[in-house]
Design a protein around this motif. Structure first.
Motif, PDB file in Angstrom:
ATOM      1  N   TYR A  42      -2.691   6.158   5.745  1.00 45.62           N
ATOM      2  CA  TYR A  42      -1.804   6.317   4.464  1.00 45.62           C
ATOM      3  C   TYR A  42      -2.135   7.770   3.960  1.00 45.62           C
ATOM      4  O   TYR A  42      -1.474   8.446   3.532  1.00 45.62           O
ATOM      5  CB  TYR A  42      -2.605   5.677   3.601  1.00 45.62           C
ATOM      6  N   ALA A  43      -3.475   8.262   4.214  1.00 48.67           N
ATOM      7  CA  ALA A  43      -3.914   9.794   3.655  1.00 48.67           C
ATOM      8  C   ALA A  43      -3.126  10.903   4.266  1.00 48.67           C
ATOM      9  O   ALA A  43      -2.531  11.847   3.705  1.00 48.67           O
ATOM     10  CB  ALA A  43      -5.514   9.901   3.999  1.00 48.67           C
ATOM     11  N   ARG A  67       0.761  -1.232   0.155  1.00 44.69           N
ATOM     12  CA  ARG A  67       0.103  -0.087   0.026  1.00 44.69           C
ATOM     13  C   ARG A  67       0.840   1.264   0.219  1.00 44.69           C
ATOM     14  O   ARG A  67       0.634   2.098  -0.762  1.00 44.69           O
ATOM     15  CB  ARG A  67      -0.779   0.002   1.492  1.00 44.69           C
ATOM     16  N   TRP A  68       1.892   1.186   0.923  1.00 42.48           N
ATOM     17  CA  TRP A  68       2.838   2.551   1.078  1.00 42.48           C
ATOM     18  C   TRP A  68       3.509   2.610  -0.480  1.00 42.48           C
ATOM     19  O   TRP A  68       3.456   3.717  -0.804  1.00 42.48           O
ATOM     20  CB  TRP A  68       4.010   2.218   2.022  1.00 42.48           C
ATOM     21  N   LEU A  98      -7.223   7.415  -0.989  1.00 43.21           N
ATOM     22  CA  LEU A  98      -6.660   6.587   0.001  1.00 43.21           C
ATOM     23  C   LEU A  98      -7.296   6.608   1.306  1.00 43.21           C
ATOM     24  O   LEU A  98      -7.217   5.542   1.928  1.00 43.21           O
ATOM     25  CB  LEU A  98      -5.073   7.198   0.259  1.00 43.21           C
ATOM     26  N   ALA A 147       1.006   4.255  -2.796  1.00 44.72           N
ATOM     27  CA  ALA A 147       0.557   5.465  -2.627  1.00 44.72           C
ATOM     28  C   ALA A 147       1.751   6.383  -3.040  1.00 44.72           C
ATOM     29  O   ALA A 147       1.503   7.324  -3.596  1.00 44.72           O
ATOM     30  CB  ALA A 147       0.355   5.595  -0.990  1.00 44.72           C
ATOM     31  N   THR A 188       0.583  10.812   3.124  1.00 50.01           N
ATOM     32  CA  THR A 188       0.627  11.090   1.646  1.00 50.01           C
ATOM     33  C   THR A 188       0.391  12.607   1.579  1.00 50.01           C
ATOM     34  O   THR A 188       0.911  13.371   0.889  1.00 50.01           O
ATOM     35  CB  THR A 188      -0.352  10.318   0.713  1.00 50.01           C
TER      36      THR A 188
END
Ligand code: ADP
Length: 484
Positions: A56-57, A11-12, A48, A15, A60
Motif C-alpha cells: 500500500y505504501a 484499504r485501497w 500506511l 488510501a 501510494t
C-alpha cells in the motif's frame, strides 16, 4: 467476493481517499509551501506502511509523487518540472517515502513475528504443563489431542501410536477424516510434512530414533518448529508416564513382597507361643497318669484359651489379606449406632470381663451407613486393645456424638497410653508399640485392619493419648440420611 478481497479493496479506497483529501486541502484551502505538503504526504505513507504493509505504501508513494508534481511543483497543473531543484525534491520525496515505508513495514513484520513466537512459546508451556500433570499412560494418551487442540486453537488433532495401532482423536474428529492417509508409513517421515489433499500436518514422533507414532494437526497458524516441538513434548510426556507406571508397579510388588514376609514373620512368631502352650498341656495330659481334676481342668483351659488365640490370629491374617486385596464387599446400610456398640460389647464380653464398660451416647445420633459385621470387628479390636493395654479394673468408655454429616465413635481407656511419635505409626501394618512389643503379645495387625475397614466406610480413625494416662481411639461413620 471473499473477505480478504473486500478488506484489500476497502484499504485501497481508504488510501486513495486520504491521499486525495491531503492534496485537496493543501491545493484548495491551505496554501503552504511544497515542503509542508511533502511531509504531510510522507506521514500518510508511513502510516500506511506501518498499518497495512509495504504494498500500500509503495503504490501510494508513486501516486503521491505524481500528485505532488502536478499540484505543487511549478509549472502547476502539468507533469513537467521547470526547475532542476524540483526534480531533486520530487525524487527525494519518492526515495524517502519508499525507504521509510520499507523500514516501517519491516519493523511491523518483526513485531508480528515476535508476537507469534511469544504465542507459540506460551502454547508449548501450556501443553507441557498440562501433559506433565498426569502419570497414567492411558489417561495421558486420551488427553493429548484435546489438550493440544485447546492450547493451539487447532481445528483438529489426532495422535496415532504405532504400538497396537491406536488412534486418539480430539472432539469432532473421526476415523473417516484419516481415510486417505497411510498412518504407519507416515510415522517413518524424516520430519514434519503436510498432506496436500487432506490438509493435515503430520509430525512423526519417536522414542530415541525409533518411530513411536504420529501427531496430526490442522493448525494453519503454527510454525513447523512449534508443531515438531509439540510432537516431542507428547513423546516426552508418554515416556514420563510410562516410567512412573513402571516405578509404581515395581514399588507395589516390592511392598506386597514386604507385607508377605512381615505377615509370615508375625504369624510364625505369634503362632509359636499358643502352639507351645497347647503342645505342653496336651503332652502333660497324655503322659501324666494320675492327674488331679483341678490340674486337668487347668490344662484343658490353657488348650481352650490358646486355641481361641490361634483362631483370632488366623482370622486377623485372613481379614488383612482380604482387605488388602480389595476382595471385601462392605454391605453398607443404615444402622443404629447404639445397636452396633451393643452387638460388639456382647461379642467381646469375654475380653471386657475385668473392665467396667460405660456407654455414653448423645441423644441426637442418627443412623449411620455401616456394615454391622465389619464395624463389630473394629469395635472388638479397640475393646481388645483397651483391655490389653490397661490394668484390670480400669474402666473402658464408649461414646458417640454427631458432628455435621458424620458420627464419631470413641473408645477410651485409662491404660499405658501411646507415645506421641507412635500415634500415627500404630495404624501401619505390623507396627507394635516399642514399650509393648516385648511385654504384651500381639501381631500389629489390629489397628491396620480397623483403619482399612473404617476407610472402606468413607470414614477416618485416629487416636489421642497421653502416655501413662490412657488413649482415646475415635473413628467416624457417615450419616445415612435419606437412605432408609
Ligand atoms: P497389637 O495390639 O497386636 O500389637 P494393634 O495394631 O492392635 O496390634 O496395635 C498396634 C500398637 O498400638 C500396639 O502394639 C500398641 O503399642 C498400640 N496400642 C493399640 N491400642 C492401644 C491402647 N488402647 N493403649 C495403648 N497402646 C495401644
Amino acid at each position: 467476493m471473499n473477505t480478504a478481497r473486500t478488506i484489500a479493496l476497502v484499504r485501497w479506497l481508504t488510501a486513495a481517499a486520504a491521499l486525495c483529501a491531503i492534496v485537496a486541502v493543501y491545493h484548495l484551502w491551505l496554501h503552504v509551501n511544497p515542503t509542508t505538503v511533502a511531509f504531510s504526504l510522507l506521514l500518510l505513507i508511513l502510516a500506511l506502511a506501518a498499518r497495512w504493509g509495504l504494498r500500500y505504501a509503495v503504490v501510494t508513494s508513486i501516486a503521491a509523487a505524481a500528485l505532488f508534481n502536478f499540484f505543487f511543483l511549478p509549472p502547476i497543473g502539468t507533469f513537467t518540472i521547470a526547475d532542476t531543484q524540483n526534480w531533486v525534491a520530487l525524487f527525494a520525496f519518492l526515495g524517502t517515502s519508499i525507504i521509510a515505508s520499507r523500514l516501517s513495514s519491516r519493523i511491523q513484520e518483526e513485531a508480528e513475528q515476535a508476537k507469534a513466537g511469544k504465542r507459540e512459546v506460551e502454547i508449548l508451556f501450556q501443553v507441557s504443563r498440562e501433559l506433565l500433570q498426569t502419570g497414567k499412560v492411558a489417561e495421558l494418551l486420551n488427553a493429548i489431542p484435546s489438550c493440544i487442540e485447546t492450547a493451539t486453537g487447532a481445528s483438529a488433532v489426532v495422535l496415532y501410536i504405532s504400538e497396537g495401532k491406536k488412534i486418539y482423536f480430539s472432539a469432532g474428529v473421526g476415523e473417516q477424516d484419516l481415510e486417505r492417509i497411510d498412518l504407519e508409513a507416515a510415522t517413518l517421515l524424516p520430519r514434519i510434512a503436510t498432506s496436500e489433499n487432506t490438509g493435515w500436518s503430520m509430525v512423526p514422533i519417536r522414542v530415541g530414533v525409533k518411530p513411536r507414532g504420529l501427531l496430526l494437526l490442522k493448525a494453519g497458524s503454527l510454525s513447523d518448529a512449534t508443531m515438531e516441538a509439540l510432537g516431542s513434548l507428547a513423546s516426552i510426556a508418554i515416556d514420563r508416564a510410562e516410567a512412573l507406571e513402571n516405578v509404581a508397579r515395581s514399588e507395589a510388588s516390592r511392598e506386597s513382597e514386604r507385607l508377605r514376609t512381615a505377615l509370615l514373620d508375625s504369624i510364625t512368631h505369634e503362632l509359636r507361643t499358643p502352639l507351645t502352650a497347647i503342645k505342653a498341656s496336651a503332652s502333660a495330659l497324655i503322659s501324666t497318669e494320675r492327674i488331679s481334676t483341678d490340674d486337668r481342668r487347668e490344662m484343658l483351659t490353657v488348650i481352650d484359651e490358646e486355641s481361641d488365640r490361634l483362631d483370632r490370629l488366623i482370622a486377623q491374617a485372613v481379614q488383612m489379606v482380604q482387605l488388602d486385596s480389595c476382595e471385601t464387599h462392605m454391605d453398607l446400610a443404615p444402622h443404629s449406632v447404639a445397636d452396633l456398640i451393643e452387638n460388639a460389647r456382647q461379642a467381646c464380653a469375654a475380653v471386657l470381663t475385668g473392665h467396667p464398660c460405660e456407654v455414653h451416647l448423645s441423644h441426637d445420633i442418627p443412623p449411620v451407613l455401616a456394615d454391622p459385621l465389619w464395624i463389630e470387628r473394629v469395635l472388638c479390636n479397640l475393646f481388645e486393645n483397651a483391655a490389653k493395654y490397661s490394668d484390670a479394673g480400669k474402666p473402658i468408655t464408649v461414646s458417640a456424638a454427631r458432628k455435621d454429616a458424620i458420627v464419631a465413635v470413641s473408645v477410651a481407656d485409662r491404660g499405658v497410653g501411646i507415645e506421641p511419635f507412635e500415634q500415627n505409626l500404630i495404624f501401619d501394618k505390623f507396627y507394635r508399640g516399642q514399650s509393648q512389643r516385648d511385654r504384651v503379645s500381639g501381631t500389629g495387625m489390629g489397628l491396620a485392619i480397623c483403619r482399612a475397614i473404617v476407610e472402606a466406610h468413607h470414614g477416618t480413625i485416629s487416636v489421642v493419648s497421653r502416655p501413662g494416662q490412657g488413649a482415646v481411639f475415635t473413628f467416624t461413620l457417615p450419616i445415612a440420611e435419606g437412605k432408609r
